[in-house]
Design a protein around this motif. Structure first.
Motif, PDB file in Angstrom:
ATOM      1  N   ALA A  75      12.849 -16.299   4.234  1.00  0.00           N
ATOM      2  CA  ALA A  75      12.781 -14.900   3.825  1.00  0.00           C
ATOM      3  C   ALA A  75      14.183 -14.334   3.622  1.00  0.00           C
ATOM      4  O   ALA A  75      15.153 -14.822   4.228  1.00  0.00           O
ATOM      5  CB  ALA A  75      12.029 -14.073   4.873  1.00  0.00           C
ATOM      6  N   ARG A  76      14.265 -13.303   2.798  1.00  0.00           N
ATOM      7  CA  ARG A  76      15.537 -12.611   2.583  1.00  0.00           C
ATOM      8  C   ARG A  76      15.563 -11.356   3.443  1.00  0.00           C
ATOM      9  O   ARG A  76      14.672 -10.505   3.346  1.00  0.00           O
ATOM     10  CB  ARG A  76      15.688 -12.232   1.109  1.00  0.00           C
ATOM     11  N   GLY A  77      16.599 -11.259   4.234  1.00  0.00           N
ATOM     12  CA  GLY A  77      16.783 -10.078   5.065  1.00  0.00           C
ATOM     13  C   GLY A  77      17.827  -9.169   4.454  1.00  0.00           C
ATOM     14  O   GLY A  77      18.907  -9.611   4.062  1.00  0.00           O
ATOM     15  N   ARG A  78      17.507  -7.900   4.327  1.00  0.00           N
ATOM     16  CA  ARG A  78      18.446  -6.959   3.733  1.00  0.00           C
ATOM     17  C   ARG A  78      19.434  -6.489   4.791  1.00  0.00           C
ATOM     18  O   ARG A  78      19.041  -6.094   5.901  1.00  0.00           O
ATOM     19  CB  ARG A  78      17.706  -5.772   3.122  1.00  0.00           C
ATOM     20  N   GLY A  79      20.701  -6.511   4.427  1.00  0.00           N
ATOM     21  CA  GLY A  79      21.729  -6.044   5.336  1.00  0.00           C
ATOM     22  C   GLY A  79      21.518  -4.588   5.695  1.00  0.00           C
ATOM     23  O   GLY A  79      21.011  -3.817   4.898  1.00  0.00           O
ATOM     24  N   GLY A  80      21.867  -4.238   6.883  1.00  0.00           N
ATOM     25  CA  GLY A  80      21.677  -2.851   7.311  1.00  0.00           C
ATOM     26  C   GLY A  80      20.367  -2.713   8.069  1.00  0.00           C
ATOM     27  O   GLY A  80      20.357  -2.710   9.293  1.00  0.00           O
ATOM     28  N   ASP A  81      19.290  -2.607   7.338  1.00  0.00           N
ATOM     29  CA  ASP A  81      17.992  -2.445   7.996  1.00  0.00           C
ATOM     30  C   ASP A  81      17.419  -3.755   8.516  1.00  0.00           C
ATOM     31  O   ASP A  81      16.532  -3.756   9.355  1.00  0.00           O
ATOM     32  CB  ASP A  81      16.984  -1.808   7.037  1.00  0.00           C
ATOM     33  N   GLN A  82      17.918  -4.878   7.956  1.00  0.00           N
ATOM     34  CA  GLN A  82      17.414  -6.195   8.368  1.00  0.00           C
ATOM     35  C   GLN A  82      15.902  -6.281   8.300  1.00  0.00           C
ATOM     36  O   GLN A  82      15.248  -6.850   9.171  1.00  0.00           O
ATOM     37  CB  GLN A  82      17.899  -6.578   9.769  1.00  0.00           C
ATOM     38  N   ASP A  83      15.335  -5.697   7.271  1.00  0.00           N
ATOM     39  CA  ASP A  83      13.935  -5.967   6.996  1.00  0.00           C
ATOM     40  C   ASP A  83      13.868  -7.185   6.077  1.00  0.00           C
ATOM     41  O   ASP A  83      14.875  -7.589   5.500  1.00  0.00           O
ATOM     42  CB  ASP A  83      13.274  -4.754   6.320  1.00  0.00           C
ATOM     43  N   PHE A  84      12.694  -7.773   5.935  1.00  0.00           N
ATOM     44  CA  PHE A  84      12.520  -8.971   5.118  1.00  0.00           C
ATOM     45  C   PHE A  84      11.730  -8.599   3.872  1.00  0.00           C
ATOM     46  O   PHE A  84      10.515  -8.380   3.943  1.00  0.00           O
ATOM     47  CB  PHE A  84      11.811 -10.051   5.928  1.00  0.00           C
ATOM     48  N   ASP A  85      12.445  -8.486   2.745  1.00  0.00           N
ATOM     49  CA  ASP A  85      11.796  -7.957   1.551  1.00  0.00           C
ATOM     50  C   ASP A  85      11.237  -9.016   0.622  1.00  0.00           C
ATOM     51  O   ASP A  85      10.350  -8.714  -0.181  1.00  0.00           O
ATOM     52  CB  ASP A  85      12.741  -7.011   0.794  1.00  0.00           C
ATOM     53  N   TYR A  86      11.706 -10.238   0.708  1.00  0.00           N
ATOM     54  CA  TYR A  86      11.147 -11.332  -0.077  1.00  0.00           C
ATOM     55  C   TYR A  86      10.902 -12.513   0.848  1.00  0.00           C
ATOM     56  O   TYR A  86      11.740 -12.833   1.693  1.00  0.00           O
ATOM     57  CB  TYR A  86      12.072 -11.743  -1.223  1.00  0.00           C
ATOM     58  N   TRP A  87       9.750 -13.143   0.640  1.00  0.00           N
ATOM     59  CA  TRP A  87       9.337 -14.274   1.468  1.00  0.00           C
ATOM     60  C   TRP A  87       8.918 -15.445   0.575  1.00  0.00           C
ATOM     61  O   TRP A  87       8.407 -15.257  -0.520  1.00  0.00           O
ATOM     62  CB  TRP A  87       8.124 -13.896   2.318  1.00  0.00           C
ATOM     63  N   GLY A  88       9.107 -16.656   1.101  1.00  0.00           N
ATOM     64  CA  GLY A  88       8.491 -17.807   0.476  1.00  0.00           C
ATOM     65  C   GLY A  88       7.001 -17.823   0.787  1.00  0.00           C
ATOM     66  O   GLY A  88       6.509 -17.016   1.573  1.00  0.00           O
ATOM     67  N   GLN A  89       6.287 -18.741   0.185  1.00  0.00           N
ATOM     68  CA  GLN A  89       4.838 -18.816   0.401  1.00  0.00           C
ATOM     69  C   GLN A  89       4.490 -19.428   1.748  1.00  0.00           C
ATOM     70  O   GLN A  89       3.358 -19.304   2.216  1.00  0.00           O
ATOM     71  CB  GLN A  89       4.182 -19.638  -0.704  1.00  0.00           C
ATOM     72  N   GLY A  90       5.455 -20.103   2.368  1.00  0.00           N
ATOM     73  CA  GLY A  90       5.228 -20.743   3.657  1.00  0.00           C
ATOM     74  C   GLY A  90       4.827 -22.197   3.495  1.00  0.00           C
ATOM     75  O   GLY A  90       4.184 -22.575   2.511  1.00  0.00           O
ATOM     76  N   THR A  91       5.206 -22.992   4.473  1.00  0.00           N
ATOM     77  CA  THR A  91       4.828 -24.398   4.473  1.00  0.00           C
ATOM     78  C   THR A  91       4.397 -24.797   5.881  1.00  0.00           C
ATOM     79  O   THR A  91       5.080 -24.478   6.860  1.00  0.00           O
ATOM     80  CB  THR A  91       5.975 -25.302   3.974  1.00  0.00           C
ATOM     81  N   LEU A  92       3.245 -25.446   5.974  1.00  0.00           N
ATOM     82  CA  LEU A  92       2.735 -25.869   7.276  1.00  0.00           C
ATOM     83  C   LEU A  92       3.411 -27.164   7.694  1.00  0.00           C
ATOM     84  O   LEU A  92       3.398 -28.148   6.943  1.00  0.00           O
ATOM     85  CB  LEU A  92       1.221 -26.071   7.213  1.00  0.00           C
ATOM     86  N   VAL A  93       3.993 -27.145   8.868  1.00  0.00           N
ATOM     87  CA  VAL A  93       4.563 -28.349   9.452  1.00  0.00           C
ATOM     88  C   VAL A  93       3.774 -28.685  10.712  1.00  0.00           C
ATOM     89  O   VAL A  93       3.663 -27.858  11.620  1.00  0.00           O
ATOM     90  CB  VAL A  93       6.056 -28.175   9.787  1.00  0.00           C
ATOM     91  N   THR A  94       3.242 -29.876  10.736  1.00  0.00           N
ATOM     92  CA  THR A  94       2.466 -30.351  11.880  1.00  0.00           C
ATOM     93  C   THR A  94       3.286 -31.392  12.631  1.00  0.00           C
ATOM     94  O   THR A  94       3.847 -32.310  12.018  1.00  0.00           O
ATOM     95  CB  THR A  94       1.146 -30.968  11.421  1.00  0.00           C
ATOM     96  N   VAL A  95       3.367 -31.242  13.943  1.00  0.00           N
ATOM     97  CA  VAL A  95       4.056 -32.217  14.773  1.00  0.00           C
ATOM     98  C   VAL A  95       2.999 -33.076  15.456  1.00  0.00           C
ATOM     99  O   VAL A  95       2.219 -32.588  16.278  1.00  0.00           O
ATOM    100  CB  VAL A  95       4.962 -31.542  15.817  1.00  0.00           C
ATOM    101  N   SER A  96       2.969 -34.325  15.062  1.00  0.00           N
ATOM    102  CA  SER A  96       1.971 -35.236  15.598  1.00  0.00           C
ATOM    103  C   SER A  96       2.407 -36.679  15.375  1.00  0.00           C
ATOM    104  O   SER A  96       3.074 -36.976  14.375  1.00  0.00           O
ATOM    105  CB  SER A  96       0.615 -34.999  14.917  1.00  0.00           C
ATOM    106  N   SER A  97       2.001 -37.535  16.283  1.00  0.00           N
ATOM    107  CA  SER A  97       2.332 -38.957  16.130  1.00  0.00           C
ATOM    108  C   SER A  97       1.291 -39.664  15.264  1.00  0.00           C
ATOM    109  O   SER A  97       1.437 -40.832  14.951  1.00  0.00           O
ATOM    110  CB  SER A  97       2.416 -39.622  17.496  1.00  0.00           C
TER     111      SER A  97
END
Lengths: 120, 108
Positions: A98-120
């Motif tokens: 995500a992109r955080g805007r300086g100053g307010d540090q809100d997140f105005d743009y995000w990626g779609q997300g990716t699921l990462v599974t930890v498993s053997s």
């Protein structure tokens, strides 16, 4: 229009290192004024900020993850990356950049997300 | 770190209702409070920043208020597309930007 896209393995073995990259388009990481963050969401749960990097390379990490996290930036490729070491099943989550805007540090743009599974 | 507590955790409402969600910080965060909407399988979307500023492109039925430790998000007249989960986030402390646990808004 700024767009972010996560990429990386969807499956990581326990004790190994999770590695993800976020590619930014429609804007330059080097332009300054923004903090480039990683945020994760455990399945069915809330949001957890992992850390951010500025284009200069300065970083700040969530203290609860700091010992295992490294965020880096490649301005030539307009990308930033996350490495999380010594993963366990508790690190299974959807990872967002995500992109955080300086100053307010809100997140105005995000990626779609990716699921990462930890498993053997 | 600063804890953010939202209430209620879930809420049932009807189209046209006025809805208010509350977020409380464990210490004063001035106006460093942001609100997001998340729909299933999607990334969060910024609605309100700096407690009361409407993000560009967000409908005016969304509004935010508060400062210090107590904040509210209000939807003046619920629309079908507003049924989602809402999160608050504090950006005051660089010791860690924390989110509330979320409020799920469901159709009654």
């Amino acid at each position: 229009q700024v767009q972010l896209q996560e990429s990386g393995p969807g499956l990581v073995k326990p004790s190994q290192t999770l590695s993800l990259t976020c590619t930014v388009s429609g804007g330059s990481i080097s332009s300054g004024g923004y903090y480039w963050s990683w945020i994760r969401q455990h399945p069915g749960k809330g949001l957890e900020w992992i850390g951010y990097i500025y284009y200069s390379g300065s970083t700040y990490y969530n203290p609860s993850l700091k010992s295992r996290v490294t965020i880096s930036v490649d301005t030539s490729k307009n990308q930033f990356s996350l490495k999380l070491s010594s993963v366990t099943a508790a690190d299974t989550a959807v990872y967002y950049c995500a992109r955080g805007r300086g100053g307010d540090q809100d997140f105005d743009y995000w990626g779609q997300g990716t699921l990462v599974t930890v498993s053997s | 770190d600063i804890q953010m507590t939202q209430s209620p955790s879930s809420l049932s409402a009807s189209v046209g209702d006025r809805v208010t969600i509350t977020c409380r910080a464990s210490q004063s965060i001035s106006s460093y409070l942001n609100w997001y909407q998340q729909k299933p399988g999607k990334a969060p979307k910024l609605l309100i920043y700096a407690a009361s500023s409407l993000q560009s492109g967000v409908p005016s039925r969304f509004s935010g208020s508060g400062s210090g430790t107590d904040f509210t998000l209000t939807i003046s007249s619920l629309q079908p597309e507003d049924f989602a989960t809402y999160y608050c986030q504090q950006s005051y402390s660089t010791l860690g930007y924390t989110f509330g646990q979320g409020t799920k808004l469901e159709i009654k």
